[in-house]
Every structure is written in structure tokens, then in C-alpha cells.
Design a protein around this motif. Sequence first.
Motif, mmCIF file in Angstrom:
data_model
loop_
_atom_site.group_PDB
_atom_site.id
_atom_site.type_symbol
_atom_site.label_atom_id
_atom_site.label_comp_id
_atom_site.label_asym_id
_atom_site.label_seq_id
_atom_site.Cartn_x
_atom_site.Cartn_y
_atom_site.Cartn_z
ATOM 1 N N ASN A 67 0.800 -1.220 0.000
ATOM 2 C CA ASN A 67 0.000 0.000 0.000
ATOM 3 C C ASN A 67 0.836 1.275 0.000
ATOM 4 N N VAL A 68 1.827 1.334 -0.885
ATOM 5 C CA VAL A 68 2.684 2.506 -0.995
ATOM 6 C C VAL A 68 2.312 3.292 -2.257
ATOM 7 N N PRO A 69 1.842 4.548 -2.092
ATOM 8 C CA PRO A 69 1.602 5.378 -3.270
ATOM 9 C C PRO A 69 2.950 5.830 -3.833
ATOM 10 N N LEU A 70 2.999 6.058 -5.137
ATOM 11 C CA LEU A 70 4.281 6.359 -5.785
ATOM 12 C C LEU A 70 4.219 7.604 -6.653
ATOM 13 N N ILE A 71 5.371 8.255 -6.766
ATOM 14 C CA ILE A 71 5.585 9.301 -7.764
ATOM 15 C C ILE A 71 6.520 8.690 -8.791
ATOM 16 N N CYS A 72 6.157 8.819 -10.054
ATOM 17 C CA CYS A 72 6.893 8.151 -11.128
ATOM 18 C C CYS A 72 7.128 9.150 -12.261
ATOM 19 N N GLU A 73 8.396 9.416 -12.573
ATOM 20 C CA GLU A 73 8.721 10.289 -13.705
ATOM 21 C C GLU A 73 9.078 9.404 -14.891
ATOM 22 N N VAL A 74 8.333 9.581 -15.997
ATOM 23 C CA VAL A 74 8.463 8.714 -17.169
ATOM 24 C C VAL A 74 8.851 9.548 -18.379
ATOM 25 N N THR A 75 9.834 9.063 -19.136
ATOM 26 C CA THR A 75 10.209 9.674 -20.407
ATOM 27 C C THR A 75 10.036 8.630 -21.502
ATOM 28 N N VAL A 76 9.191 8.956 -22.496
ATOM 29 C CA VAL A 76 9.003 8.062 -23.634
ATOM 30 C C VAL A 76 10.023 8.453 -24.700
ATOM 31 N N ASN A 77 10.920 7.526 -25.024
ATOM 32 C CA ASN A 77 11.964 7.785 -26.020
ATOM 33 C C ASN A 77 11.454 7.568 -27.437
#
Length: 183
Positions: free
Chosen positions: A164-174
Motif C-alpha cells: 500500500n505505498v503510493p508512488l511518484i513516477c517520472e516517465v520519459t518516452v523515447n
Amino acid sequence: MRNIVLLISTLAILCSCKSPEARRPISSKTGSFIDQSVARNKKLYAREKASFEKIMKANPENEYMASQNGFWYYYNTKIENDTLIKPDFGDVVNFNYNLKTLNGQTIYSKEDIKTQNYVMDKQELFSGLREGLKLMKAGETVTFMFPSQKAYGYYGDENRIGMNVPLICEVTVNAITDSKQIN
């Protein structure tokens, strides 16, 4: 005497043709476990949502958007070109991402995870990231805030992410490779 035997056998045949009745359960169970689970999950989601709202309020420079899939996001780098495609079923998406806790502590860096090639909706990926990639074009970087049920949920990843851990996720689509070009 013959009539009595005939009458008794006719009555026996008529009485034996009765349809079977369903047996009643000895005890019936209520949905109390499910009700308790729903109540727990609603409280958890409310706490996580309040945490996200606090982060959004503390960072007004970012234009946060709520997705239809139950998470929030903002564009770090947005491509305005409408001719670029967003990934569709079967397309291959080449991307990098990292995972952080809500207080900004890195759980997995982009170097830990390395560059990923993901075939849309044909491979395993946690649901929030799978849905988030569908919103992106090649060259864009987006920061997502996933509640725990959209991240790794109750079990975590059984390594660095707990339950039950909420996450921050930075995503880069190449890059996005159209499935028609692959075949």
C-alpha cells in the motif's frame, strides 16, 4: 384386493414423482469481510488522495491533471505536435522511468530500472504506468502520482516497495514503434 394393490401402487408412483428440493445451508455467511475490506480501502484512498492534494498545493507551478484511471499527472516536457502518435495496443514503447515515495525519496532510479521496451497491453506492467504510457507521445516526460492500488497495491514488489505505498513516477518516452511496422 386387486383394486387396493392397484390403488396403493398408483399413490406410491404419484408421491415418488415429486421434484427434488434444494437443501438449505446450515449457516449463512454475511459479506462482513468484504464490507470491512471496502471500508479499509476507502480510508486508504482518502489518505493517499489528501497526500496528493497537499503535494499539488505545495507545487502550484505544475499544472496537475486527474486521469480517468484514478491517478494525477503533469507534463515536465509536452510535445504539442498533433501528428505524433500515442501508443496503441501492440505498439512497442521505449521508455525510462524512476519511482519515488511521496516525500521524494528514490526507490528505483532510472539507472536501476534501465531503459524498457514494453509491448502495449501484451506484457506485465503495473496498471498505473500501463495507463499512463497511453497518455504520452514520443519525446514527452510526465510525472505521475499513483495511489497504491494503481501502483503495486497490497503486496508491493516484494523487494523495495512495501504494501500500500503510493508512488511518484517520472516517465520519459523515447520512442513509439507502431505495431504495423513491426510485422
